[in-house]
Write a protein that holds these residues in place. Structure first.
Motif, PDB file in Angstrom:
ATOM      1  N   GLY A  18       0.813  -1.218   0.000  1.00 57.46           N
ATOM      2  CA  GLY A  18       0.000   0.000   0.000  1.00 57.46           C
ATOM      3  C   GLY A  18       0.844   1.264   0.000  1.00 57.46           C
ATOM      4  O   GLY A  18       1.980   1.278   0.485  1.00 57.46           O
ATOM      5  N   GLY A  19       0.303   2.305  -0.580  1.00 57.28           N
ATOM      6  CA  GLY A  19       0.892   3.636  -0.478  1.00 57.28           C
ATOM      7  C   GLY A  19       2.227   3.815  -1.170  1.00 57.28           C
ATOM      8  O   GLY A  19       3.023   4.678  -0.785  1.00 57.28           O
ATOM      9  N   VAL A  20       2.507   3.026  -2.211  1.00 51.48           N
ATOM     10  CA  VAL A  20       3.809   3.129  -2.881  1.00 51.48           C
ATOM     11  C   VAL A  20       3.785   4.058  -4.093  1.00 51.48           C
ATOM     12  O   VAL A  20       4.794   4.203  -4.784  1.00 51.48           O
ATOM     13  N   GLY A  21       2.625   4.650  -4.373  1.00 49.14           N
ATOM     14  CA  GLY A  21       2.561   5.621  -5.477  1.00 49.14           C
ATOM     15  C   GLY A  21       1.815   5.139  -6.710  1.00 49.14           C
ATOM     16  O   GLY A  21       1.860   5.808  -7.753  1.00 49.14           O
ATOM     17  N   LYS A  22       1.121   4.008  -6.619  1.00 49.90           N
ATOM     18  CA  LYS A  22       0.426   3.459  -7.804  1.00 49.90           C
ATOM     19  C   LYS A  22      -0.502   4.490  -8.457  1.00 49.90           C
ATOM     20  O   LYS A  22      -0.436   4.753  -9.657  1.00 49.90           O
ATOM     21  N   THR A  23      -1.393   5.044  -7.638  1.00 54.94           N
ATOM     22  CA  THR A  23      -2.411   5.947  -8.183  1.00 54.94           C
ATOM     23  C   THR A  23      -1.776   7.235  -8.711  1.00 54.94           C
ATOM     24  O   THR A  23      -2.113   7.704  -9.815  1.00 54.94           O
ATOM     25  N   THR A  24      -0.846   7.775  -7.941  1.00 53.71           N
ATOM     26  CA  THR A  24      -0.154   8.999  -8.370  1.00 53.71           C
ATOM     27  C   THR A  24       0.617   8.744  -9.668  1.00 53.71           C
ATOM     28  O   THR A  24       0.591   9.566 -10.594  1.00 53.71           O
ATOM     29  N   ASP A  25       1.279   7.599  -9.739  1.00 52.38           N
ATOM     30  CA  ASP A  25       2.045   7.280 -10.947  1.00 52.38           C
ATOM     31  C   ASP A  25       1.107   7.099 -12.143  1.00 52.38           C
ATOM     32  O   ASP A  25       1.389   7.577 -13.243  1.00 52.38           O
ATOM     33  N   VAL A 227       3.385  17.750  -6.922  1.00 49.35           N
ATOM     34  CA  VAL A 227       2.652  16.553  -7.382  1.00 49.35           C
ATOM     35  C   VAL A 227       1.347  16.437  -6.598  1.00 49.35           C
ATOM     36  O   VAL A 227       0.284  16.177  -7.154  1.00 49.35           O
ATOM     37  N   LYS A 228       1.436  16.673  -5.302  1.00 45.67           N
ATOM     38  CA  LYS A 228       0.234  16.625  -4.455  1.00 45.67           C
ATOM     39  C   LYS A 228      -0.735  17.741  -4.841  1.00 45.67           C
ATOM     40  O   LYS A 228      -1.953  17.531  -4.869  1.00 45.67           O
ATOM     41  N   ARG A 229      -0.179  18.915  -5.111  1.00 42.46           N
ATOM     42  CA  ARG A 229      -1.078  20.036  -5.458  1.00 42.46           C
ATOM     43  C   ARG A 229      -1.804  19.746  -6.772  1.00 42.46           C
ATOM     44  O   ARG A 229      -3.000  20.013  -6.885  1.00 42.46           O
TER      45      ARG A 229
HETATM   46  N1  LIG Z   1       5.929  11.958  -6.420  1.00 40.66           N
HETATM   47  C1  LIG Z   1       5.171  12.249  -5.340  1.00 40.66           C
HETATM   48  N2  LIG Z   1       5.272  13.446  -4.732  1.00 40.66           N
HETATM   49  C2  LIG Z   1       4.535  13.731  -3.633  1.00 40.66           C
HETATM   50  N3  LIG Z   1       3.665  12.880  -3.056  1.00 40.66           N
HETATM   51  C3  LIG Z   1       3.520  11.660  -3.616  1.00 40.66           C
HETATM   52  C4  LIG Z   1       4.247  11.281  -4.777  1.00 40.66           C
HETATM   53  N4  LIG Z   1       3.888  10.005  -5.098  1.00 40.66           N
HETATM   54  C5  LIG Z   1       2.969   9.626  -4.176  1.00 40.66           C
HETATM   55  N5  LIG Z   1       2.757  10.616  -3.282  1.00 40.66           N
HETATM   56  C6  LIG Z   1       1.866  10.584  -2.121  1.00 40.66           C
HETATM   57  O1  LIG Z   1       2.054   9.349  -1.439  1.00 40.66           O
HETATM   58  C7  LIG Z   1       0.808   8.847  -0.966  1.00 40.66           C
HETATM   59  C8  LIG Z   1       0.573   7.469  -1.564  1.00 40.66           C
HETATM   60  O2  LIG Z   1       0.474   7.608  -2.976  1.00 40.66           O
HETATM   61  P1  LIG Z   1      -0.599   6.825  -3.807  1.00 40.66           P
HETATM   62  O3  LIG Z   1      -1.977   6.985  -3.235  1.00 40.66           O
HETATM   63  O4  LIG Z   1      -0.392   7.200  -5.218  1.00 40.66           O
HETATM   64  O5  LIG Z   1      -0.098   5.344  -3.548  1.00 40.66           O
HETATM   65  P2  LIG Z   1      -0.879   3.993  -3.875  1.00 40.66           P
HETATM   66  O6  LIG Z   1       0.170   2.943  -4.034  1.00 40.66           O
HETATM   67  O7  LIG Z   1      -1.814   4.194  -4.988  1.00 40.66           O
HETATM   68  O8  LIG Z   1      -1.702   3.758  -2.537  1.00 40.66           O
HETATM   69  P3  LIG Z   1      -2.770   2.575  -2.293  1.00 40.66           P
HETATM   70  O9  LIG Z   1      -1.923   1.367  -2.060  1.00 40.66           O
HETATM   71  O10 LIG Z   1      -3.551   3.023  -1.095  1.00 40.66           O
HETATM   72  O11 LIG Z   1      -3.596   2.455  -3.543  1.00 40.66           O
HETATM   73  C9  LIG Z   1      -0.257   9.854  -1.376  1.00 40.66           C
HETATM   74  O12 LIG Z   1      -0.496  10.706  -0.291  1.00 40.66           O
HETATM   75  C10 LIG Z   1       0.397  10.606  -2.526  1.00 40.66           C
HETATM   76  O13 LIG Z   1      -0.079  11.941  -2.612  1.00 40.66           O
END
Ligand SMILES: Nc1ncnc2c1ncn2[C@@H]1O[C@H](COP(=O)(O)OP(=O)(O)OP(=O)(O)O)[C@@H](O)[C@H]1O
Ligand SMILES: [Mg+2]
Length: 265
Positions: A18-25, A227-229
């Motif tokens: 969880g929370g490794v950046g999947k959705t953001t990426d 990125v967050k903004r």
């Molecule tokens: N490059 C980045 N710069 C700043 N914040 C980031 C960046 N990538 C991810 N984050 C932050 O890290 C957190 C986790 O990112 P994200 O939700 O994309 O992960 P995820 O793997 O999709 O999570 P989940 O497993 O819950 O689906 C979020 O708060 C996101 O805003």
């Protein structure tokens, strides 16, 4: 828009951690590809719906059937056009809250791991489909991996990533042997890092390089408030007014994907 489906490349952004950046990426790779003139569909396969709500489709997340939930259960009886929404940078298939029930229902369904493949069969008019997978290994993630057969792995520069990737690869091997498919790792995106790196991060970057560098390109998507903004505004960094120094690295990734499109189809 391309006029046939031969050109469609499908990529799952997956790591059960969880929370490794999947959705953001997924959003920012989609934005980078759009910036390079590609037609992109982002597919939210995570019942949490962070991608869907992140890009501003809160209403779609709670919408009634027909929706992704009902389409996954009976893929043949849905028109894909009913599921697709339009965003300024890409199109979206939103997740819906009732998808939380899907995992259980897929387990008892015929071909419960191949619903997404079937659903995507009629997809046309895109260069890339990017699927945001959930943070778990189960039928939904298996659907994403089997439907796309190309994988982008976001991973943090932490010791725990080694085990997470090991578990993911074991699952991929199981799917490959049970379904006679090849699932290819296309890119590692090291996320949640910033410079200067600490000792663990330096060691992990070396580990990524040793483990994958020869076969799979490694990209670094650094932590930036911008990125967050952009996410809070419902867009990628390419759709946001603000400059972000991560654009070049994402362009490099987009260029790699476009240049290797022949292998992704
Ligand atoms: N490059 C980045 N710069 C700043 N914040 C980031 C960046 N990538 C991810 N984050 C932050 O890290 C957190 C986790 O990112 P994200 O939700 O994309 O992960 P995820 O793997 O999709 O999570 P989940 O497993 O819950 O689906 C979020 O708060 C996101 O805003
Ligand atoms: Mg996510």
């Amino acid at each position: 828009m391309p006029d046939n489906t031969d050109n469609l490349s499908k990529l799952a952004v997956s790591n059960q951690k969880g929370g490794v950046g999947k959705t953001t990426d997924a959003i920012n790779i989609g934005g980078a590809l759009n910036d390079r003139g590609q037609d992109v569909l982002l597919w939210d396969c995570d019942p949490q719906g962070y991608l869907t709500m992140g890009v501003g489709f809160d209403d779609a997340y709670t919408a009634d059937e027909p929706n992704q939930y009902s389409a996954m259960l009976s893929p043949g009886s849905h028109s894909l056009g009913d599921l697709i929404l339009s965003h300024e940078e890409f199109d979206i298939v939103p997740a819906t809250i009732d998808m939380f029930q899907l995992e259980q229902e897929l387990v008892t369904s015929m071909k419960g791991r191949e619903k997404l493949s079937t659903l995507m069969e009629g997809l046309e008019g895109y260069d890339f489909v990017i699927v945001d997978a959930p943070p778990s290994l189960g039928h939904l993630t298996d659907n994403a991996l089997l439907a796309c057969q190309n994988l982008i792995i976001p991973a943090e520069a932490e010791d725990t990533s080694i085990r997470a990737i090991d578990i993911l690869f074991k699952q991929i091997e199981t799917l490959e042997s049970n379904f006679s498919v090849d699932i290819n790792e296309e890119a590692i995106v090291v996320s949640n890092i910033d410079y200067p790196l600490d000792g663990e991060q330096k060691e992990m970057l070396q580990w990524f390089e040793q483990a994958f560098g020869e076969h799979v390109p490694i990209f670094e998507f650094r932590n930036r408030a911008a990125v967050k903004r952009a996410f809070n505004e419902g867009v990628s960094i390419f759709g946001h007014d603000e400059e972000c120094d991560q654009e070049d690295e994402l362009r490099r990734l987009a260029t790699y994907l476009i240049d290797n499109k022949g292998d992704l189809a």
